[in-house]
Write a protein that holds these residues in place. Structure first.
Motif, PDB file in Angstrom:
ATOM      1  N   CYS A 377      28.413  -4.687  18.626  1.00 33.00           N
ATOM      2  CA  CYS A 377      28.485  -3.381  17.958  1.00 33.00           C
ATOM      3  C   CYS A 377      27.179  -2.600  18.056  1.00 33.00           C
ATOM      4  O   CYS A 377      27.011  -1.580  17.375  1.00 33.00           O
ATOM      5  CB  CYS A 377      28.906  -3.516  16.505  1.00 33.00           C
ATOM      6  SG  CYS A 377      30.624  -4.048  16.330  1.00 33.00           S
ATOM      7  N   GLU A 378      26.240  -3.049  18.868  1.00 30.06           N
ATOM      8  CA  GLU A 378      25.043  -2.251  19.137  1.00 30.06           C
ATOM      9  C   GLU A 378      25.420  -1.021  19.955  1.00 30.06           C
ATOM     10  O   GLU A 378      26.377  -1.043  20.732  1.00 30.06           O
ATOM     11  CB  GLU A 378      24.015  -3.077  19.909  1.00 30.06           C
ATOM     12  CG  GLU A 378      23.363  -4.185  19.120  1.00 30.06           C
ATOM     13  CD  GLU A 378      22.391  -4.961  19.987  1.00 30.06           C
ATOM     14  OE1 GLU A 378      21.221  -5.065  19.614  1.00 30.06           O
ATOM     15  OE2 GLU A 378      22.822  -5.454  21.044  1.00 30.06           O
ATOM     16  N   GLU A 379      24.645   0.040  19.778  1.00 31.89           N
ATOM     17  CA  GLU A 379      24.853   1.234  20.583  1.00 31.89           C
ATOM     18  C   GLU A 379      24.014   1.109  21.850  1.00 31.89           C
ATOM     19  O   GLU A 379      22.792   1.020  21.790  1.00 31.89           O
ATOM     20  CB  GLU A 379      24.463   2.485  19.811  1.00 31.89           C
ATOM     21  CG  GLU A 379      24.868   3.767  20.517  1.00 31.89           C
ATOM     22  CD  GLU A 379      24.656   4.997  19.654  1.00 31.89           C
ATOM     23  OE1 GLU A 379      23.496   5.471  19.618  1.00 31.89           O
ATOM     24  OE2 GLU A 379      25.616   5.459  19.019  1.00 31.89           O
ATOM     25  N   ILE A 380      24.693   1.088  22.987  1.00 32.20           N
ATOM     26  CA  ILE A 380      24.037   0.901  24.275  1.00 32.20           C
ATOM     27  C   ILE A 380      23.998   2.238  25.012  1.00 32.20           C
ATOM     28  O   ILE A 380      25.005   2.946  25.097  1.00 32.20           O
ATOM     29  CB  ILE A 380      24.790  -0.137  25.139  1.00 32.20           C
ATOM     30  CG1 ILE A 380      24.988  -1.453  24.371  1.00 32.20           C
ATOM     31  CG2 ILE A 380      24.060  -0.380  26.446  1.00 32.20           C
ATOM     32  CD1 ILE A 380      23.710  -2.153  24.011  1.00 32.20           C
ATOM     33  N   HIS A 381      22.828   2.591  25.562  1.00 29.03           N
ATOM     34  CA  HIS A 381      22.666   3.826  26.322  1.00 29.03           C
ATOM     35  C   HIS A 381      22.351   3.457  27.774  1.00 29.03           C
ATOM     36  O   HIS A 381      21.401   2.719  28.035  1.00 29.03           O
ATOM     37  CB  HIS A 381      21.538   4.677  25.751  1.00 29.03           C
ATOM     38  CG  HIS A 381      21.711   5.011  24.297  1.00 29.03           C
ATOM     39  ND1 HIS A 381      22.477   6.059  23.855  1.00 29.03           N
ATOM     40  CD2 HIS A 381      21.215   4.408  23.191  1.00 29.03           C
ATOM     41  CE1 HIS A 381      22.445   6.094  22.539  1.00 29.03           C
ATOM     42  NE2 HIS A 381      21.689   5.106  22.105  1.00 29.03           N
ATOM     43  N   ILE A 382      23.137   3.980  28.686  1.00 27.16           N
ATOM     44  CA  ILE A 382      22.959   3.680  30.106  1.00 27.16           C
ATOM     45  C   ILE A 382      22.769   4.991  30.863  1.00 27.16           C
ATOM     46  O   ILE A 382      23.489   5.971  30.618  1.00 27.16           O
ATOM     47  CB  ILE A 382      24.173   2.914  30.671  1.00 27.16           C
ATOM     48  CG1 ILE A 382      24.413   1.645  29.859  1.00 27.16           C
ATOM     49  CG2 ILE A 382      23.958   2.566  32.142  1.00 27.16           C
ATOM     50  CD1 ILE A 382      25.699   0.915  30.209  1.00 27.16           C
ATOM     51  N   THR A 383      21.818   5.008  31.771  1.00 25.43           N
ATOM     52  CA  THR A 383      21.535   6.214  32.561  1.00 25.43           C
ATOM     53  C   THR A 383      21.504   5.865  34.042  1.00 25.43           C
ATOM     54  O   THR A 383      20.884   4.873  34.432  1.00 25.43           O
ATOM     55  CB  THR A 383      20.184   6.823  32.154  1.00 25.43           C
ATOM     56  OG1 THR A 383      20.208   7.169  30.768  1.00 25.43           O
ATOM     57  CG2 THR A 383      19.876   8.066  32.975  1.00 25.43           C
ATOM     58  N   ALA A 384      22.170   6.667  34.851  1.00 28.34           N
ATOM     59  CA  ALA A 384      22.133   6.517  36.306  1.00 28.34           C
ATOM     60  C   ALA A 384      21.205   7.584  36.870  1.00 28.34           C
ATOM     61  O   ALA A 384      21.355   8.768  36.558  1.00 28.34           O
ATOM     62  CB  ALA A 384      23.528   6.673  36.901  1.00 28.34           C
ATOM     63  N   PRO A 385      20.214   7.208  37.693  1.00 29.05           N
ATOM     64  CA  PRO A 385      19.279   8.184  38.254  1.00 29.05           C
ATOM     65  C   PRO A 385      20.013   9.339  38.935  1.00 29.05           C
ATOM     66  O   PRO A 385      21.057   9.149  39.575  1.00 29.05           O
ATOM     67  CB  PRO A 385      18.471   7.357  39.264  1.00 29.05           C
ATOM     68  CG  PRO A 385      18.598   5.944  38.788  1.00 29.05           C
ATOM     69  CD  PRO A 385      19.958   5.840  38.173  1.00 29.05           C
TER      70      PRO A 385
END
Length: 401
Positions: A377-385
């Motif tokens: 239930c953690e909030e995960i942030h993912i970014t693609a270059p």
């Protein structure tokens, strides 16, 4: 299997310090028995392996001829003459015996096997970058433009799924490989779209993540087309559109449906008043007056196929380079009744002359994804270059520094 409830998530979050929320795009893969390499992929062979299609003759087709069965059930695969060629080539077996007579009468329960011969698939990239991976649930990839996610049409081998299967096979053959890790994509990106592709590493995770993606679309369908709050997943895209968008922000509420279209068996998705609800939020990042184009950020609240391409073209600003969609959210040319009955050397239809959804050339990138982790239930942030063409001037200056 039911995803964690919001109450359970809040309890977990209460026990977890705030510093546990993190952005993973810049972190190395860690904590895994057999982590994915940061990049992976195997160059495509010249020819694929071909395909085998298995059928059992149902009672309502008992007494039908071989050619009638295939030219009726699989009319979208090949025209009548193409199926005749395949039968004459000995590509079909009936109960284990090659049959070359098209008028062979079929019996209820007979087993049919059609062998589609190996062919050279169109060029496609093969290398994939890992943006995020955890122990048991999910992995996020940076998909390049030009690579199809799942098998379909001319692309049966040159797909993201194939590379994942090859990687899992190589890992399971090693002595230290973890068992049961076979990631599969849980959503699609268009072949010409680049960026974040989320994959599940277990059946449980697949069910939960698929529910996350379906949640927003179902809420849009049931409410008054307003932005959804409290979703477990959100996606932000970058796009380059034709023309100068005057407003700084635009909310597009335009239903999306299908029309008949050559080369698209299940119909082409277009802007349609009788279609299903869809909602996109657009924010202007930069306007390029000399090149007459606008760089935008798009947050989609629903997940209709080709939604961003359709919505932006609907408001008169199709993606730069889009070979298919034009202003109004319609295809460049629509002759739905015209079907080319000519066939390729393998008996199937020739590639359509008109643009199809899988054609590339546009600039669309799945840039950011925020998700509530299905287990913690953690909030995960993912970014693609970002590709250079989709950066703002300030972002380009930082990248070149």
């Amino acid at each position: 299997i039911i995803p964690p409830s919001s109450v359970a998530c809040e309890r977990l979050k209460a026990k977890t310090k705030t510093e546990h929320s993190f952005t993973v795009a810049v972190l190395p893969c860690r904590r895994f028995t057999v982590p994915m390499p940061r990049t992976f992929g195997i160059p495509w062979p010249e020819l694929n392996d071909g395909l085998f299609y298995n059928d059992v003759v149902p009672s309502n087709h008992s007494g039908s001829t071989l050619i009638d069965f295939y030219s009726t059930k699989y009319k979208n695969s090949a025209p009548l003459k193409g199926w005749l060629q395949r039968i004459h080539n000995g590509q079909i077996k009936v109960d284990g015996v090659v049959v070359k007579e098209p008028n062979t009468v079929l019996r209820d329960g007979s087993e049919l096997i059609y062998h589609r011969l190996p062919w050279r698939e169109p060029d496609a990239p093969w290398s994939l970058e890992v943006l995020y991976e955890d122990d048991d649930d999910m992995v996020a990839l940076n998909k390049p433009s030009g690579l199809q996610v799942l098998p379909g049409g001319l692309f049966q081998q040159r797909t993201v799924l194939t590379q994942l299967q090859w990687l899992a096979s190589n890992q399971s053959s090693s002595a230290t490989a973890s068992q049961g890790s076979h990631p599969v994509p849980v959503h699609r990106l268009g072949r010409g779209t680049s960026g974040i592709l989320l994959c599940a590493k277990s059946k449980r995770a697949k069910i939960q993540l698929a529910a996350y993606f379906a949640e927003g679309t179902s809420l849009i369908g049931g409410n008054s087309l307003e932005p959804v709050k409290g979703r477990k997943i959100s996606k932000i895209y970058r796009a380059l559109v034709d023309g100068i968008l005057r407003e700084d922000t635009v909310v597009i509420r335009q239903p999306i449906g299908t029309v008949r279209y050559p080369g698209v068996a299940k119909g082409l998705y277009v802007a349609s008043a009788s279609g299903k609800p869809a909602l996109s939020q657009v924010r202007v990042l930069e306007r390029d007056l000399p090149r007459n184009c606008t760089l935008v950020e798009v947050k989609i609240e629903s997940g209709r196929p080709h939604q961003i391409r359709i919505h932006l073209s609907f408001i008169g600003h199709p993606l730069v380079g889009d070979p298919l969609y034009v202003a109004g959210g319609k295809p460049r040319c629509l002759d739905s009744e015209i079907v080319d009955a000519s066939f390729a050397p393998d008996g199937g239809y020739e590639k359509p002359n008109k643009p199809v959804p899988g054609d590339c050339g546009y600039y669309l990138h799945a840039h950011q994804l925020t998700i509530t982790h299905p287990s913690t239930c953690e909030e995960i942030h993912i970014t693609a270059p970002l590709p250079p063409i989709l950066r703002t001037q300030a972002e380009s200056q930082v990248a070149e520094a």
